[in-house]
Design a protein around this motif. Structure first.
Motif, PDB file in Angstrom:
ATOM      1  N   SER A  79       6.439   1.348   0.249  1.00 49.98           N
ATOM      2  CA  SER A  79       5.080   1.839   0.072  1.00 49.98           C
ATOM      3  C   SER A  79       5.083   2.831  -1.083  1.00 49.98           C
ATOM      4  CB  SER A  79       4.640   2.542   1.362  1.00 49.98           C
ATOM      5  OG  SER A  79       3.414   3.181   1.197  1.00 49.98           O
ATOM      6  N   HIS A  80       3.987   2.911  -1.831  1.00 51.48           N
ATOM      7  CA  HIS A  80       3.892   3.943  -2.859  1.00 51.48           C
ATOM      8  C   HIS A  80       3.654   5.297  -2.211  1.00 51.48           C
ATOM      9  CE1 HIS A  80       4.239   1.250  -6.204  1.00 51.48           C
ATOM     10  NE2 HIS A  80       3.348   0.453  -5.645  1.00 51.48           N
ATOM     11  N   ASP A  81       2.944   5.300  -1.078  1.00 53.05           N
ATOM     12  CA  ASP A  81       2.676   6.520  -0.315  1.00 53.05           C
ATOM     13  C   ASP A  81       2.427   6.113   1.136  1.00 53.05           C
ATOM     14  OD1 ASP A  81       1.615   8.769   0.969  1.00 53.05           O
ATOM     15  OD2 ASP A  81       0.479   9.402  -0.785  1.00 53.05           O
ATOM     16  N   CYS A  82       3.331   6.492   2.029  1.00 51.40           N
ATOM     17  CA  CYS A  82       3.236   6.125   3.450  1.00 51.40           C
ATOM     18  C   CYS A  82       1.886   6.484   4.067  1.00 51.40           C
ATOM     19  CB  CYS A  82       4.305   6.837   4.267  1.00 51.40           C
ATOM     20  SG  CYS A  82       5.981   6.410   3.879  1.00 51.40           S
ATOM     21  N   ALA A  83       1.327   7.598   3.645  1.00 51.60           N
ATOM     22  CA  ALA A  83       0.054   8.043   4.219  1.00 51.60           C
ATOM     23  C   ALA A  83      -1.070   7.058   3.905  1.00 51.60           C
ATOM     24  CB  ALA A  83      -0.310   9.440   3.707  1.00 51.60           C
ATOM     25  N   VAL A  84      -1.030   6.442   2.725  1.00 52.06           N
ATOM     26  CA  VAL A  84      -2.076   5.486   2.336  1.00 52.06           C
ATOM     27  C   VAL A  84      -2.008   4.245   3.218  1.00 52.06           C
ATOM     28  CG1 VAL A  84      -2.902   3.977   0.491  1.00 52.06           C
ATOM     29  CG2 VAL A  84      -2.239   6.332  -0.026  1.00 52.06           C
ATOM     30  N   GLN A  85      -0.802   3.626   3.351  1.00 59.51           N
ATOM     31  CA  GLN A  85      -0.683   2.429   4.192  1.00 59.51           C
ATOM     32  C   GLN A  85      -0.932   2.751   5.656  1.00 59.51           C
ATOM     33  OE1 GLN A  85       1.178   2.202   1.245  1.00 59.51           O
ATOM     34  NE2 GLN A  85      -0.202   0.519   0.796  1.00 59.51           N
ATOM     35  N   SER A  86      -0.581   3.945   6.108  1.00 59.95           N
ATOM     36  CA  SER A  86      -0.873   4.347   7.492  1.00 59.95           C
ATOM     37  C   SER A  86      -2.377   4.355   7.738  1.00 59.95           C
ATOM     38  CB  SER A  86      -0.308   5.741   7.782  1.00 59.95           C
ATOM     39  OG  SER A  86       1.092   5.742   7.733  1.00 59.95           O
ATOM     40  N   ALA A  87      -3.122   4.902   6.804  1.00 57.96           N
ATOM     41  CA  ALA A  87      -4.585   4.954   6.939  1.00 57.96           C
ATOM     42  C   ALA A  87      -5.183   3.550   6.927  1.00 57.96           C
ATOM     43  CB  ALA A  87      -5.193   5.797   5.818  1.00 57.96           C
ATOM     44  N   ILE A  88      -4.687   2.686   6.049  1.00 53.73           N
ATOM     45  CA  ILE A  88      -5.184   1.304   6.000  1.00 53.73           C
ATOM     46  C   ILE A  88      -4.864   0.584   7.299  1.00 53.73           C
ATOM     47  CG2 ILE A  88      -4.991  -0.927   4.830  1.00 53.73           C
ATOM     48  CD1 ILE A  88      -4.411   0.682   2.235  1.00 53.73           C
ATOM     49  N   ALA A  89      -3.675   0.827   7.842  1.00 50.69           N
ATOM     50  CA  ALA A  89      -3.307   0.207   9.123  1.00 50.69           C
ATOM     51  C   ALA A  89      -4.282   0.622  10.227  1.00 50.69           C
ATOM     52  CB  ALA A  89      -1.874   0.594   9.502  1.00 50.69           C
ATOM     53  N   LEU A  90      -4.601   1.903  10.290  1.00 54.23           N
ATOM     54  CA  LEU A  90      -5.547   2.393  11.305  1.00 54.23           C
ATOM     55  C   LEU A  90      -6.920   1.761  11.136  1.00 54.23           C
ATOM     56  CD1 LEU A  90      -4.548   6.164  11.470  1.00 54.23           C
ATOM     57  CD2 LEU A  90      -4.206   4.422  13.236  1.00 54.23           C
ATOM     58  N   ASN A 106      15.793  11.268   0.443  1.00 54.57           N
ATOM     59  CA  ASN A 106      15.519   9.834   0.546  1.00 54.57           C
ATOM     60  C   ASN A 106      14.039   9.512   0.664  1.00 54.57           C
ATOM     61  OD1 ASN A 106      18.232   8.925   0.374  1.00 54.57           O
ATOM     62  ND2 ASN A 106      18.534   9.666   2.455  1.00 54.57           N
ATOM     63  N   GLY A 107      13.167  10.513   0.515  1.00 53.07           N
ATOM     64  CA  GLY A 107      11.737  10.252   0.489  1.00 53.07           C
ATOM     65  C   GLY A 107      11.027  10.566   1.783  1.00 53.07           C
ATOM     66  N   PHE A 108      10.147   9.639   2.172  1.00 53.51           N
ATOM     67  CA  PHE A 108       9.285   9.825   3.337  1.00 53.51           C
ATOM     68  C   PHE A 108       9.228   8.543   4.158  1.00 53.51           C
ATOM     69  CE2 PHE A 108       7.891  12.555  -0.056  1.00 53.51           C
ATOM     70  CZ  PHE A 108       7.679  13.775   0.571  1.00 53.51           C
ATOM     71  N   ILE A 109       8.977   8.702   5.448  1.00 48.79           N
ATOM     72  CA  ILE A 109       8.757   7.549   6.322  1.00 48.79           C
ATOM     73  C   ILE A 109       7.539   7.795   7.201  1.00 48.79           C
ATOM     74  CG2 ILE A 109      11.183   6.844   6.389  1.00 48.79           C
ATOM     75  CD1 ILE A 109      11.220   8.053   9.297  1.00 48.79           C
ATOM     76  N   LEU A 122       7.293   2.442   7.380  1.00 48.65           N
ATOM     77  CA  LEU A 122       6.869   2.536   5.988  1.00 48.65           C
ATOM     78  C   LEU A 122       7.796   3.522   5.305  1.00 48.65           C
ATOM     79  CD1 LEU A 122       3.036   3.003   6.617  1.00 48.65           C
ATOM     80  CD2 LEU A 122       4.216   0.873   6.037  1.00 48.65           C
ATOM     81  N   HIS A 123       8.197   3.244   4.068  1.00 53.55           N
ATOM     82  CA  HIS A 123       9.065   4.144   3.313  1.00 53.55           C
ATOM     83  C   HIS A 123       8.487   4.358   1.924  1.00 53.55           C
ATOM     84  CE1 HIS A 123      12.403   5.045   0.520  1.00 53.55           C
ATOM     85  NE2 HIS A 123      12.693   5.919   1.460  1.00 53.55           N
TER      86      HIS A 123
END
Length: 126
Positions: A79-90, A106-109, A122-123
């Motif tokens: 993912s470019h930004d986990c928060a974006v895909q999380s919001a789209i999933a919701l 190692n970034g974010f999950i 998501l990473h």
């Protein structure tokens, strides 16, 4: 085996409702899932071909001997930004189990639930 070779080449995410799962994954990851030919006893929609690029190949699979599960193997999607895909999933019927969290250098999950009852990761580096 070379340290630079990733041994992961294929994954399957099991689903109960292929059309519902297709809609969820195509919207969350902005991709097209391609139907694959089978012997007719199960259905497969493959993620975009990654054989000559980064990432492992994989598919959504509706199979009479496999069920979606929160307890199974956890596959992480880039993912470019986990928060974006999380919001789209919701917005598309998914759940949020773990919001975007740092994993240090190692970034974010984040961990979300799909419409079928699977947990997926998501990473991102942002």
């Amino acid at each position: 085996m070379s340290k630079s070779n990733n041994p992961v080449t294929w994954f399957e995410i099991y689903v109960d409702d292929m059309e519902r799962a297709k809609n969820f994954y195509e919207k969350v990851f902005d991709c097209f899932l391609e139907p694959q030919t089978t012997d007719g006893s199960f259905e497969v929609l493959q993620f975009p071909d990654a054989i000559h690029s980064n990432g492992a190949m994989g598919a959504l699979v509706k199979h009479p001997m496999r069920r979606p599960s929160l307890e199974g193997t956890l596959v992480y999607f880039h993912s470019h930004d986990c928060a974006v895909q999380s919001a789209i999933a919701l917005q598309n019927g998914g759940q949020l189990f773990k919001p975007k969290s740092s994993i240090g250098p190692n970034g974010f999950i984040a961990i979300i639930g799909d419409t079928e009852g699977n947990a997926i990761g998501l990473h991102s580096f942002e």
